[in-house]
Design an enzyme around this catalytic site. Structure first.
Site, PDB file in Angstrom:
ATOM      1  N   ASP A  98     -24.645  -3.239 -31.771  1.00 31.18           N
ATOM      2  CA  ASP A  98     -25.870  -3.818 -31.106  1.00 31.18           C
ATOM      3  C   ASP A  98     -25.315  -4.782 -30.187  1.00 31.18           C
ATOM      4  OD1 ASP A  98     -28.898  -4.348 -31.583  1.00 31.18           O
ATOM      5  OD2 ASP A  98     -28.031  -6.322 -31.353  1.00 31.18           O
ATOM      6  N   HIS A 302     -30.683   2.329 -36.610  1.00 31.37           N
ATOM      7  CA  HIS A 302     -29.967   1.415 -35.838  1.00 31.37           C
ATOM      8  C   HIS A 302     -28.831   0.663 -36.787  1.00 31.37           C
ATOM      9  CE1 HIS A 302     -29.460  -1.353 -32.564  1.00 31.37           C
ATOM     10  NE2 HIS A 302     -29.576  -2.385 -33.179  1.00 31.37           N
TER      11      HIS A 302
END
Length: 331
Positions: A98, A302
């Site tokens: 991320d 994610h």
């Protein structure tokens, strides 16, 4: 694994550490802490590496500078160099997820003399856009892209701080593989999509009846306690510097990542719903000539290193072995 707090020449940094050997730095993203890498820290240490997973500036036990302008990607890369110096290490492989992936790519781009290889989860290496990000992200009278919502001082900060545990649970669940496949227009809740004006981000995210299978109750409690203590402003300040990053990165326009690289992404990662993301990933070899793998992990969302720790660890060890010419016969 041990937890340590040390002063570096940039900030005081708290980190999780284990093992001895070549250094591997593990950079987390939003909204997490260094414990997001707990599985990999243990596995890398067992494989003969020194694994260090810091809380990034503004997160967890690390220092949170007051100025919003202190959260550019250049500051974050500087923190990683300063941490290495404080640890007595000259070189490292840097791994990021991320926002940590963005930091890792830029660290490899700016300081290949210190970062000898890079692995990124969820966020590919991207060239500079033609315009500042705030002028590209979508907005309407009813809603705006989440990065623009995060950019409003105090707004998301207050919403998220009302109940840090519920905030984290909703965001972690909605962006996980357990939320289901993400197809254009299928209505799957996305914490990293459009946010309704006057409503906020959390209202449209479901509170799951049970925790995701990959998220132990104790880890959620640890994370919630960390954000209850630190607040969310430091974490959100990274988004408030997107346009400034655009300005600062002009110095590196056209540069390519020259060190060995690896890219991993979950098949159900929310980022894949962004228009053009598949093309950006496919074009990465133009910016990363020594890209040694670009892999999609089936059914994962994610939070890749937590959702699929064995797959991520295996991929990292294979990549590290390739970089160093080492074989891991136990895999």
């Amino acid at each position: 694994m041990r937890e340590t707090l040390i002063d570096t020449r940039t900030i005081a940094m708290h980190f999780l550490e284990a093992g001895e050997g070549p250094l591997v730095l593990l950079c987390h993203g939003f909204p997490e802490t260094g414990r997001a890498w707990r599985h990999q820290v243990a596995a890398l240490a067992s494989a003969g590496y020194r694994a260090v997973a810091p809380d990034m500036r503004g997160y967890g036990g690390s220092h949170a500078p007051e100025g919003t302008d202190q959260y550019t990607v250049v500051h974050a890369v500087g923190d990683m160099v300063a941490l290495m110096d404080a640890l007595g290490e000259d070189r490292a492989v840097i791994v990021g997820h991320d926002w940590g992936a963005t930091v890792a790519w830029q660290a490899a781009l700016m300081r290949p003399d210190r970062f000898r290889a890079v692995a990124a989860l969820g966020v590919p290496m991207m060239g500079l856009p033609p315009l500042p990000p705030s002028r590209i992200f979508p907005r309407s009278g009813e809603a705006l892209f989440y990065t623009l919502y995060f950019n409003e001082p105090g707004l998301a900060d207050a919403e998220f701080a009302r109940d840090p545990r519920l905030t984290l649970l909703k965001i972690l669940n909605a962006a996980s593989g357990e939320a289901g496949p993400r197809l254009p227009g299928d209505g799957t809740p996305n914490p990293f999509g459009m946010v309704r004006r006057g409503v906020g981000l959390l209202a449209d995210l479901p509170a799951p009846p049970a925790l995701p299978a990959w998220l132990p109750e104790a880890e959620l409690d640890r994370m919630a306690a960390a954000f209850a203590a630190s607040g969310f402003t430091g974490a959100l300040n990274y988004y408030r510097n997107l346009d400034r990053n655009f300005e600062l990165q002009q110095a590196m326009a056209g540069a390519r990542v020259g060190v060995p690289a690896l890219f991993l992404i979950g098949e159900r990662d929310t980022g894949l719903s962004i228009p053009g993301m598949a093309e950006i990933i496919a074009a990465m070899p133009e910016l990363v000539p020594d890209l040694r793998g670009s892999h999609v992990i089936p059914d994962a969302g994610h939070w890749l290193q937590q959702e699929r720790p064995e797959d991520v660890t295996e991929a990292l060890l294979a990549f590290l072995g390739d970089v160093e010419g080492r074989l891991f016969s136990f895999l």
